[in-house]
Motif scaffolding. Structure first.
Motif, PDB file in Angstrom:
ATOM      1  N   TRP A   1       0.840  -1.632   0.000  1.00  0.00           N
ATOM      2  CA  TRP A   1      -0.447  -0.293   0.038  1.00  0.00           C
ATOM      3  C   TRP A   1       0.780   1.759   0.022  1.00  0.00           C
ATOM      4  CZ3 TRP A   1       0.859   3.279   4.338  1.00  0.00           C
ATOM      5  CH2 TRP A   1       0.767   2.335   5.100  1.00  0.00           C
ATOM      6  N   GLN A   2       2.047   1.148   0.260  1.00  0.00           N
ATOM      7  CA  GLN A   2       3.312   2.239   0.456  1.00  0.00           C
ATOM      8  C   GLN A   2       3.357   3.391  -0.799  1.00  0.00           C
ATOM      9  OE1 GLN A   2       3.598  -0.526   1.549  1.00  0.00           O
ATOM     10  NE2 GLN A   2       4.346  -0.827   3.251  1.00  0.00           N
TER      11      GLN A   2
ATOM     12  N   TYR B   1       1.300   3.336  -3.322  1.00  0.00           N
ATOM     13  CA  TYR B   1       0.384   4.299  -3.591  1.00  0.00           C
ATOM     14  C   TYR B   1      -0.630   5.278  -2.422  1.00  0.00           C
ATOM     15  CZ  TYR B   1      -0.732  -0.106  -6.082  1.00  0.00           C
ATOM     16  OH  TYR B   1      -0.384  -0.691  -6.615  1.00  0.00           O
ATOM     17  N   LEU B   2      -0.119   5.426  -1.335  1.00  0.00           N
ATOM     18  CA  LEU B   2      -0.051   6.615  -0.221  1.00  0.00           C
ATOM     19  C   LEU B   2       0.736   7.595  -0.963  1.00  0.00           C
ATOM     20  CD1 LEU B   2      -0.873   7.816   1.931  1.00  0.00           C
ATOM     21  CD2 LEU B   2       0.849   6.521   3.612  1.00  0.00           C
ATOM     22  N   LEU B   3       1.833   7.306  -0.812  1.00  0.00           N
ATOM     23  CA  LEU B   3       3.274   8.201  -1.779  1.00  0.00           C
ATOM     24  C   LEU B   3       2.301   8.754  -2.642  1.00  0.00           C
ATOM     25  CD1 LEU B   3       5.337   9.594  -1.229  1.00  0.00           C
ATOM     26  CD2 LEU B   3       6.587   7.286  -2.000  1.00  0.00           C
TER      27      LEU B   3
ATOM     28  N   GLY C   1      -0.642   9.382  -3.958  1.00  0.00           N
ATOM     29  CA  GLY C   1      -1.571  10.294  -3.511  1.00  0.00           C
ATOM     30  C   GLY C   1      -1.165  11.401  -3.104  1.00  0.00           C
ATOM     31  N   LEU C   2      -0.305  10.992  -2.089  1.00  0.00           N
ATOM     32  CA  LEU C   2       0.317  12.424  -1.723  1.00  0.00           C
ATOM     33  C   LEU C   2       0.640  12.711  -1.712  1.00  0.00           C
ATOM     34  CD1 LEU C   2       2.071  10.541   2.089  1.00  0.00           C
ATOM     35  CD2 LEU C   2      -0.185  12.287   1.445  1.00  0.00           C
TER      36      LEU C   2
END
Length: 156
Positions: free
Chosen positions: A12-13, A15-17, A19-20
């Motif tokens: 998931w990392q 995708y989080l990065l 998005g940020l």
């Protein structure tokens, strides 16, 4: 039954990065310039260079096309840099036939024009600035995506 790893094969990392970075980049664009970075307007203003139809020759497209073209090229460059450094230099592959990709692109483009914006304009910029019409657009996008995904899962 699918597991979380099937939804996020790289974890998931990333995708989080991503998005940020998208949210931070559009926020930075707005804070520094007051400009909104929705991609459907970027596309329309870029086409104004080559298509002389009245829609593409509107003043807002003509007046903003230089910075929007640079913005679009920055997104393409960013994707290339990711591919070259973190993407292991491997091209992305899909089992989806080309005709379905083309049809999906056409429908998404038509929907973006019909909805006065795309997911980046309404979802990232519009919701970020608390615009109520963008909330309606995002809810419509998401409901349509859920419906389409479930329909395609039952058909295939």
């Amino acid at each position: 039954m699918q597991t979380w790893s099937s939804f996020f094969p790289l974890g998931w990392q990333p995708y989080l990065l991503g998005g940020l970075l998208v949210g931070g980049g559009t926020a930075l664009l707005f804070v520094l310039t007051g400009r909104i970075g929705g991609m459907s307007t970027v596309l329309s203003s870029s086409w104004s260079y080559v298509i002389q139809r009245p829609f593409f020759q509107q003043e807002p497209f003509i007046a903003s096309r230089q910075w929007r073209l640079v913005y679009a090229l920055g997104l393409i460059l960013g994707a290339f840099l990711w591919w070259a450094t973190l993407g292991e230099g491997q091209p992305q592959r899909t089992s989806v036939p080309v005709w379905q990709l083309a049809l999906g692109g056409f429908v998404a483009g038509y929907g973006a024009r019909l909805g006065n914006g795309c997911t980046s304009g309404h979802g990232v910029c519009g919701l970020g600035s608390l615009q109520l019409p963008s909330l309606g657009a995002v809810l419509t996008f998401m409901a349509t995506a859920f419906l389409t995904a479930n329909l395609m899962r039952t058909v295939s």
